[in-house]
Design a protein around this motif. Structure first.
Motif, short mmCIF file in Angstrom:
data_model
loop_
_atom_site.label_atom_id
_atom_site.label_comp_id
_atom_site.label_asym_id
_atom_site.label_seq_id
_atom_site.Cartn_x
_atom_site.Cartn_y
_atom_site.Cartn_z
N LYS A 15 32.85 -30.02 15.74
CA LYS A 15 33.65 -29.66 16.90
C LYS A 15 34.70 -28.65 16.53
O LYS A 15 35.05 -28.48 15.36
CB LYS A 15 34.30 -30.90 17.49
N ASN A 16 35.20 -28.00 17.55
CA ASN A 16 36.27 -27.04 17.41
C ASN A 16 37.59 -27.82 17.42
O ASN A 16 37.91 -28.48 18.41
CB ASN A 16 36.21 -26.04 18.56
N LEU A 17 38.32 -27.76 16.32
CA LEU A 17 39.62 -28.42 16.23
C LEU A 17 40.66 -27.44 16.73
O LEU A 17 41.20 -26.64 15.98
CB LEU A 17 39.91 -28.84 14.79
N LYS A 23 43.05 -20.42 7.49
CA LYS A 23 43.36 -20.20 6.08
C LYS A 23 42.39 -19.21 5.46
O LYS A 23 42.68 -18.61 4.44
CB LYS A 23 43.28 -21.52 5.31
N TYR A 24 41.20 -19.09 6.08
CA TYR A 24 40.13 -18.27 5.51
C TYR A 24 39.59 -17.31 6.56
O TYR A 24 39.62 -17.60 7.75
CB TYR A 24 38.97 -19.15 5.02
N ASP A 25 39.09 -16.20 6.08
CA ASP A 25 38.38 -15.29 6.97
C ASP A 25 36.97 -15.80 7.22
O ASP A 25 36.43 -15.67 8.32
CB ASP A 25 38.31 -13.88 6.36
N ALA A 26 36.35 -16.36 6.19
CA ALA A 26 34.97 -16.82 6.28
C ALA A 26 34.77 -18.07 5.43
O ALA A 26 35.45 -18.24 4.41
CB ALA A 26 34.01 -15.72 5.84
N VAL A 27 33.83 -18.90 5.86
CA VAL A 27 33.53 -20.14 5.16
C VAL A 27 32.01 -20.25 5.00
O VAL A 27 31.26 -19.95 5.92
CB VAL A 27 34.06 -21.37 5.93
N ALA A 53 31.98 -23.53 -1.27
CA ALA A 53 31.93 -24.70 -2.14
C ALA A 53 30.72 -25.56 -1.80
O ALA A 53 30.12 -25.43 -0.75
CB ALA A 53 33.20 -25.53 -1.97
N LEU A 54 30.42 -26.44 -2.73
CA LEU A 54 29.38 -27.44 -2.57
C LEU A 54 30.06 -28.79 -2.52
O LEU A 54 31.05 -29.02 -3.21
CB LEU A 54 28.41 -27.36 -3.75
N GLY A 55 29.55 -29.69 -1.71
CA GLY A 55 30.06 -31.06 -1.70
C GLY A 55 31.14 -31.33 -0.67
O GLY A 55 31.72 -32.42 -0.67
N VAL A 56 31.43 -30.40 0.21
CA VAL A 56 32.39 -30.62 1.28
C VAL A 56 31.62 -31.30 2.41
O VAL A 56 30.66 -30.73 2.95
CB VAL A 56 33.03 -29.31 1.76
N ILE A 57 32.01 -32.53 2.78
CA ILE A 57 31.22 -33.31 3.74
C ILE A 57 32.11 -33.95 4.82
O ILE A 57 33.33 -34.00 4.70
CB ILE A 57 30.40 -34.40 3.02
N TYR A 58 31.44 -34.42 5.85
CA TYR A 58 32.02 -35.19 6.94
C TYR A 58 33.25 -34.49 7.55
O TYR A 58 33.19 -33.31 7.87
CB TYR A 58 32.32 -36.62 6.50
N GLU A 59 34.32 -35.23 7.72
CA GLU A 59 35.50 -34.68 8.39
C GLU A 59 36.08 -33.48 7.64
O GLU A 59 36.58 -32.53 8.25
CB GLU A 59 36.59 -35.75 8.57
N THR A 64 37.34 -27.82 7.21
CA THR A 64 37.26 -26.58 6.43
C THR A 64 36.68 -25.45 7.26
O THR A 64 37.21 -24.34 7.27
CB THR A 64 36.42 -26.80 5.16
N TYR A 65 35.59 -25.71 7.97
CA TYR A 65 35.01 -24.65 8.81
C TYR A 65 35.98 -24.22 9.90
O TYR A 65 36.05 -23.05 10.26
CB TYR A 65 33.67 -25.07 9.40
N ASN A 66 36.73 -25.16 10.44
CA ASN A 66 37.71 -24.82 11.47
C ASN A 66 38.89 -24.03 10.92
O ASN A 66 39.63 -23.43 11.68
CB ASN A 66 38.19 -26.09 12.18
N GLU A 67 39.06 -24.02 9.61
CA GLU A 67 40.11 -23.21 8.99
C GLU A 67 39.65 -21.79 8.72
O GLU A 67 40.41 -20.98 8.21
CB GLU A 67 40.58 -23.87 7.70
N GLY A 68 38.41 -21.48 9.07
CA GLY A 68 37.87 -20.14 8.89
C GLY A 68 37.51 -19.52 10.22
O GLY A 68 37.14 -20.20 11.16
N LYS A 69 37.61 -18.22 10.29
CA LYS A 69 37.22 -17.51 11.52
C LYS A 69 35.71 -17.39 11.63
O LYS A 69 35.15 -17.49 12.72
CB LYS A 69 37.83 -16.10 11.53
N ILE A 70 35.06 -17.16 10.50
CA ILE A 70 33.63 -16.87 10.48
C ILE A 70 32.89 -17.94 9.70
O ILE A 70 33.32 -18.33 8.61
CB ILE A 70 33.37 -15.49 9.84
N ALA A 71 31.77 -18.40 10.27
CA ALA A 71 30.85 -19.30 9.56
C ALA A 71 29.71 -18.45 9.04
O ALA A 71 28.94 -17.87 9.81
CB ALA A 71 30.33 -20.38 10.50
#
Length: 166
Positions: A15-17, A23-27, A53-59, A64-71
């Protein structure tokens, strides 16, 4: 409210938080394949703030993705991975490698997502949309609206329909 709904927990998963600080331009989370690392390194060489990174999961994954502009989505095969759908559901501007599966769905390049065929093209497009963020936001919103009907529940329903016809 948005993102993929988990009927078991009655919560949205991806979801969009709203109100999240960038914090990041891209994730890009996931396995560290050479082609992905090449893209990440080239973006960083061009001044793009990339979380990879590897291993970033769940919440934490969603946060983390919501802290970036681009996926960033760079499949390891010529398929459309879950990261594509998740990035859209989190309201990110999805920049993805063009794969044949994209033609199977009702998404339009440059309206709902940004496509690329090479690392050079990806770097060029990421830099362009960061410099023209209002356009990037508009595409991210369109992709978010377009992905809303594509829930896990809807997908399982389609699979069950196909199975019932066998």
């Amino acid at each position: 409210i948005g993102g993929f709904f988990n009927p078991k927990t009655m919560k949205y998963i991806h979801k969009n938080l709203k109100g999240q600080h960038f914090k990041y331009d891209a994730v890009m989370c996931g396995l560290q394949y050479d082609h992905r690392l090449e893209l990440v390194n080239r973006l960083k060489e061009n001044g793009v703030r990339v979380f990879n990174a590897l291993g970033v999961i769940y919440e934490q994954y969603v946060k983390t993705y919501n802290e970036g502009k681009i996926a960033l989505v760079y499949p390891s095969k010529e398929d459309l991975p879950a990261r594509f759908w998740e990035g859209l559901a989190m309201g990110r501007l999805v920049v993805t490698k063009r794969v044949p599966d994209l033609k199977e769905f009702d998404f339009v390049e440059d309206r709902d997502y940004i496509g690329f065929d090479s690392v050079d093209e990806a770097v060029e497009k990421v830099k362009y949309y960061l410099a023209n963020w209002q356009m990037g936001e508009k595409i991210a919103k369109s992709g978010y609206m377009r992905v809303k009907p594509h829930t896990y529940e809807e997908r399982v329903g389609r699979i069950m329909d196909v199975y019932a016809r066998l």
